[in-house]
Each structure stands twice: as structure tokens, then as C-alpha cells.
Design an enzyme around this catalytic site. Sequence first.
Site, PDB file in Angstrom:
ATOM      1  N   LYS A  83       7.237   6.551  -8.897  1.00  0.00           N
ATOM      2  CA  LYS A  83       6.212   5.695  -9.485  1.00  0.00           C
ATOM      3  C   LYS A  83       6.328   5.787 -11.014  1.00  0.00           C
ATOM      4  O   LYS A  83       6.311   6.891 -11.576  1.00  0.00           O
ATOM      5  CB  LYS A  83       4.846   6.223  -9.036  1.00  0.00           C
ATOM      6  CG  LYS A  83       3.864   5.158  -8.655  1.00  0.00           C
ATOM      7  CD  LYS A  83       2.687   5.815  -7.961  1.00  0.00           C
ATOM      8  CE  LYS A  83       1.519   4.897  -7.852  1.00  0.00           C
ATOM      9  NZ  LYS A  83       0.341   5.604  -7.347  1.00  0.00           N
TER      10      LYS A  83
HETATM   11  C1  E4P Z   1      -2.265   3.448  -6.579  1.00  0.00           C
HETATM   12  O1  E4P Z   1      -1.129   3.741  -6.297  1.00  0.00           O
HETATM   13  C2  E4P Z   1      -3.217   4.361  -7.200  1.00  0.00           C
HETATM   14  O2  E4P Z   1      -2.931   5.676  -6.787  1.00  0.00           O
HETATM   15  C3  E4P Z   1      -4.634   4.099  -6.802  1.00  0.00           C
HETATM   16  O3  E4P Z   1      -4.755   3.023  -5.897  1.00  0.00           O
HETATM   17  C4  E4P Z   1      -5.613   4.052  -7.913  1.00  0.00           C
HETATM   18  O4  E4P Z   1      -6.907   3.841  -7.394  1.00  0.00           O
HETATM   19  P1  E4P Z   1      -8.249   4.154  -8.210  1.00  0.00           P
HETATM   20  O5  E4P Z   1      -8.444   3.058  -9.193  1.00  0.00           O
HETATM   21  O6  E4P Z   1      -9.311   4.168  -7.167  1.00  0.00           O
HETATM   22  O7  E4P Z   1      -8.047   5.487  -8.866  1.00  0.00           O
END
Ligand code: E4P
Length: 223
Positions: A83
Amino acid sequence: MKFFIDTANLDEIREAQAMGVLDGVTTNPSLMSQEEGEFEDIIRAICGIVDGPVSAEVVSTDTEGMIAEARRNAAIHEQVVVKIPITPDGLKAIKACSDDGIRVNVTLCFSANQALMAAKAGATYISPFIGRLDDLGQDGMELIQTIRQIYDNYGFETQVLAASLRSPKHVVECALAGADVATLPPDVLGKLLAHPLTDIGLERFLNDWRAWQATKNSDPVVV
Ligand code: E4P
């Protein structure tokens, strides 16, 4: 639409896996920070539970650092998808990693232009953050629709991975918008089956069955 779970917690991942509909896992540094143990061990353990892509995020912010970290993360397990945030340095790292055959999930996407750049750099997934846009009074789901249309217009193979989802309604809207993947927090995944009419209907069916059996001379079939 594929379902990923958005957590680094092994118990939550096991529970989701047991439902039989889990296609992968996304993690991020904030989710990791809630767990005990070392990053590599946790990622390896997740790969042992789920047979699908497992996103492991880099924390370097310069291109060279991101590339080095991406290579280390990808070497943890063949299921790992690295990522990388969509920054100027990140874009170069996304291109280098994708050219190297490392699958990249581009994170922290909040605009269609970011998604377009990620696709051009060869990203495997783009992660638009729906809930965080909604929090600002914007329409996160509109971004999913726009990215879907742009990718379809040009035949980009980058998969739209809807992230930062907060409710079952978000999941339906993502499916209608044509998202390839929805990554769900465990509580949202748990709510997808819930409906009061299902519970009420089941209770009524069972009560009627018991009442019918009780009218018979033979031993009732106990349920
Ligand atoms: C995506 O890969 C992220 O880990 C995640 O969906 C972020 O979500 P949040 O905005 O609830 O922290």
C-alpha cells in the site's frame, strides 16, 4: 464485488474468514498500531488465515524509501499487496513497483485525478476513502462513480477498492456504483446480514411449526 476486511486483528479476521465470503484484507499503520507483535509477523499470520490479497502499507515518505520498503513487504508473502499513498514521491514508487511486478494498492485517494494518475502508474488497486470525504460534507460515493466511469472510458484495469466505509448503506451504494472491492470494518461486515424482519419472520415460522406439531398425536419434531 469482492469483500475485504479492514483490520489487522487476527481474531476479527478469523471470524470474517469463517463467514465464507472474505476475499482479502486491508491494513494501515493506524490499524497495525492497535495490535501486539511485529509488523512482519502479523502480516504473515494474516496471510495464513485468508487466501487472498493482504495490503501492507509503507511508512516511508520518499520514493527510494517507499520502494525499498515495498520490496521488503512484498517479500513477506506472495499474497502481500503493497500500500502506497498517492503523493508525488508515492507516484514514482507506484510506477517503479508496478513495473517490477509488485502489486500496489494506492491509498489515501480523495480525487478523481489522483485515481487517474494511480492507474496510469500501473496500480493494481485504487482506494478512495469514502467516509472521510463524507465527514467533510462532500459526497464520497460520487468519487467512486466518477472513478468507475473514467476507468471504463479508457479500459484501465486498476480495481476500484472502496475504503473508509462506515455503514451497510455504503456497501450497497458501492455495489451499485460498480466498485470492484469494498473493504469493510468488522462491525459493518457483521451488520450486512441483519434485518429485524428476518428475525421476526423466523420466530413466527418456528412458533407456527411448534403449535402444529403440538396438535399431533405423535411426538413433536423439536426445533
Ligand atoms: C483503507 O484501506 C483504510 O485502511 C481504511 O478504509 C480507512 O478507513 P477509516 O477512514 O475509517 O480510517
